[in-house]
Design a protein around this motif. Structure first.
Motif, PDB file in Angstrom:
ATOM      1  N   LEU A  31       0.828  -1.209   0.000  1.00  0.00           N
ATOM      2  CA  LEU A  31       0.000   0.000   0.000  1.00  0.00           C
ATOM      3  C   LEU A  31       0.861   1.257   0.000  1.00  0.00           C
ATOM      4  CD1 LEU A  31      -2.847  -0.987   2.508  1.00  0.00           C
ATOM      5  CD2 LEU A  31      -2.970  -0.892   0.003  1.00  0.00           C
ATOM      6  N   LEU A  35       0.325   3.750  -3.031  1.00  0.00           N
ATOM      7  CA  LEU A  35      -0.290   5.064  -2.790  1.00  0.00           C
ATOM      8  C   LEU A  35       0.670   6.212  -3.045  1.00  0.00           C
ATOM      9  CD1 LEU A  35      -2.352   4.216   0.423  1.00  0.00           C
ATOM     10  CD2 LEU A  35      -3.221   4.572  -1.907  1.00  0.00           C
ATOM     11  N   THR A  39      -2.166   5.788  -8.672  1.00  0.00           N
ATOM     12  CA  THR A  39      -3.416   6.340  -8.161  1.00  0.00           C
ATOM     13  C   THR A  39      -4.086   5.378  -7.185  1.00  0.00           C
ATOM     14  OG1 THR A  39      -4.728   5.380  -9.950  1.00  0.00           O
ATOM     15  CG2 THR A  39      -3.773   7.563 -10.336  1.00  0.00           C
ATOM     16  N   PRO A  40      -4.852   5.920  -6.243  1.00  0.00           N
ATOM     17  CA  PRO A  40      -5.559   5.056  -5.296  1.00  0.00           C
ATOM     18  C   PRO A  40      -6.466   4.033  -5.965  1.00  0.00           C
ATOM     19  CG  PRO A  40      -5.587   7.318  -4.520  1.00  0.00           C
ATOM     20  CD  PRO A  40      -5.005   7.344  -5.905  1.00  0.00           C
ATOM     21  N   VAL A  43      -4.430   1.093  -6.962  1.00  0.00           N
ATOM     22  CA  VAL A  43      -4.098   0.299  -5.780  1.00  0.00           C
ATOM     23  C   VAL A  43      -5.296  -0.556  -5.381  1.00  0.00           C
ATOM     24  CG1 VAL A  43      -3.472   0.375  -3.338  1.00  0.00           C
ATOM     25  CG2 VAL A  43      -2.410   1.975  -4.947  1.00  0.00           C
ATOM     26  N   TYR A  44      -6.460   0.070  -5.328  1.00  0.00           N
ATOM     27  CA  TYR A  44      -7.695  -0.642  -4.973  1.00  0.00           C
ATOM     28  C   TYR A  44      -7.947  -1.805  -5.935  1.00  0.00           C
ATOM     29  CZ  TYR A  44     -12.705  -1.530  -4.458  1.00  0.00           C
ATOM     30  OH  TYR A  44     -13.919  -2.144  -4.296  1.00  0.00           O
TER      31      TYR A  44
END
Length: 392
Positions: A31, A35, A39-40, A43-44
Motif C-alpha cells: 500500500l 499510494l 493512483t488510489p 491500488v484498490y
C-alpha cells in the motif's frame, strides 16, 4: 526521487511490521508503494483483483494445509521415525532434508522441511534454522534443469538450460561451500539413532512428504490447468490424508491446529501477492531499468535489487535480460550466469519470497535476524560476481 523514496519506505515497513505480523507487513508495504507512486484506484484494483483471484486463493488454502502435515507428523512421531532411520549425521540431514523437498519445488514447500530442520537442530536459534532451511532448499533449484525460472530465463536470451549449466554449477559449488561454512560447521554432527533400522519408519514418512510435490509436479506436466494451484492443493491434500491415515496414534486436531496456526500462512500468500501485483504496476521497475550505468553493472545490481524486491526470479529476468541484450547486442553463457546468480540470491533472501516469509514465521524469528545470517555469504557471492565482471 519520490518513486525511490516510496520503494525504500515500502521495504523498510515490511522489515519493521513483520516483527508483529508478516501478512500485515506485506500488505502495508504494498500500500505504501502503491499510494505513493500510482493512483488510489489502481491500488484498490490490484488489491481486489488479488483477493478475488481463484488461483491465488487456492494457493493460500494449499499453503495453509502444509503446516498441518508437519504438525500431524510431529505429533504422531513420524518425523522422529524418519530422522532416526536416515543413517547420516546432523549436518547431512540439514542439507538433505530441505534439498530433498526442494528438488520438486512447490509454493510453500519450505514448510514441509521446516519441522524436520526443527527436530535435527532444535537447540539452535530460529535465525540459523531459517537460514539452513532456505539456503539448502534453494541451492539445487539454481541448477535444476526443469526449473521454470531457469527455462524461461534461458529462452529469453536464446540459450538452452544445458548451455548455461556448466557455469551455474560453479556457483552452486561455491554457494554450497559458503552455506556449509556459515550455517553448519559449528553444529555438532553426531545424531542419535535407534539401534534397529526400520524400513517402514523410513519409507512411510518420506512418502507422506514427497507425495505432495510429486503429485503437484505430475499434474502440472500432464494437464493444462486453468488454475495451476489446483495441482498444489491436490498434492498437499493427499499428503494430509496420508499423514492422518498412517498415523500410529489418535490425532488431536484442535491441539495441532492451535499450535500450527495454518491461517497465518495462507494470509502470508495473500499479502505477498498484494505487494507483488502493486509492484508490477508501479513505476519502480522502469526506474531501475533506466539507471544510466554500464549494461553489466545495471544487470547485476538491478537484477539483485529486483529479485530482492519481488521475491521472484522470472519477473526480474524478463526485465533485466532484454535490457542487457538491447544495450550490448549479445550475451555469453558466462555473463548470463553472473546476471542470473545476482537475481537468484536477491530472490533467496527477499522478505517477500514466500519460502522466506513462512519459514521465518514457522521458527518464530525475525526477518532481520534471517537477513543478518545470510548477508555475509550473499555478499561474498556478489563480491565475486562484481570482480568477475571486471576481469572477464
Amino acid at each position: 526521487m519520490k518513486v525511490w523514496l516510496a520503494f525504500v519506505l515500502s521495504i523498510a515497513s515490511i522489515f519493521i511490521i513483520s516483527r508483529r505480523s508478516f501478512p500485515l507487513a506485506l500488505v502495508v508495504g504494498g500500500l505504501i508503494l502503491g499510494l505513493l507512486t500510482i493512483t488510489p484506484i489502481k491500488v484498490y484494483t490490484q488489491v481486489v483483483d488479488t483477493i478475488t483471484n481463484v488461483d491465488i486463493l487456492l494457493l493460500a488454502i494449499a499453503v495453509s494445509v502444509i503446516p498441518l502435515i508437519g504438525g500431524i507428523m510431529e505429533y504422531s512421531g513420524e518425523l522422529d521415525l524418519l530422522l532416526n532411520n536416515l543413517r547420516i549425521g546432523k549436518r547431512g540431514l540439514l542439507i538433505l532434508v530441505p534439498a530433498l523437498v526442494g528438488m520438486l519445488p512447490m509454493p510453500g514447500g519450505a514448510l514441509l522441511s521446516a519441522p524436520m530442520v526443527q527436530k535435527v537442530a532444535s537447540e539452535e536459534g530460529g535465525d540459523l534454522k531459517t537460514a539452513i532451511n532456505i539456503w539448502f532448499r534453494h541451492l539445487l533449484i539454481l541448477i535444476y534443469p526443469l526449473s521454470a525460472a531457469l527455462i524461461a530465463a534461458t529462452k529469453i536470451v536464446g540459450f538452452t538450460v544445458y548451455d548455461v549449466l556448466p557455469y551455474l554449477l560453479v556457483w552452486f559449488v561455491l554457494a554450497f561451500a559458503l552455506g556449509y561454512l556459515f550455517f553448519l560447521v559449528k553444529i555438532g554432527d553426531k545424531h542419535t539413532h535407534k539401534p534397529d533400522f526400520s524400513l517402514r519408519g523410513l519409507l512411510i514418512p518420506i512418502s507422506i512428504l514427497m507425495v505432495a510435490p510429486v503429485i503437484d509436479f505430475s499434474i502440472q506436466r500432464a494437464f493444462i490447468l486453468k488454475y495451476k494451484s489446483i495441482s498444489t492443493l491436490v498434492g498437499v491434500s493427499m499428503s494430509l490424508i496420508l499423514a492422518v491415515k498412517l498415523s500410529p496414534k489418535h490425532i488431536h486436531y484442535r491441539k495441532i491446529i492451535t499450535k500450527m496456526r495454518p491461517w497465518e500462512f495462507g494470509a502470508i500468500i495473500l499479502g505477498m501477492f498484494i505487494f507483488f501485483n502493486i509492484f508490477k504496476v508501479s513505476p519502480i521497475a522502469d526506474r531501475i531499468a533506466g539507471i544510466e550505468v554500464s549494461p553489466i553493472t545495471l544487470s547485476i545490481w538491478g537484477g539483485f535489487l529486483l529479485g530482492f524486491a519481488t521475491g521472484r526470479v522470472q519477473l526480474p529476468a524478463s526485465i533485466i535480460l532484454p535490457i542487457y541484450l538491447t544495450k550490448s547486442g549479445n550475451m555469453s553463457g558466462f555473463i548470463f550466469s553472473l546476471i542470473y546468480v545476482s537475481i537468484f540470491f536477491g530472490y533467496v533472501i527477499s522478505p517477500v519470497h514466500p519460502c522466506v516469509a513462512i519459514t521465518v514465521s514457522y521458527f518464530k524469528t525475525s526477518m532481520m535476524g534471517f537477513i543478518k545470517k545470510c548477508i555475509l555469504p550473499v555478499a561474498i557471492i556478489m563480491l565475486i560476481v562484481v570482480i568477475l565482471t571486471y576481469i572477464r
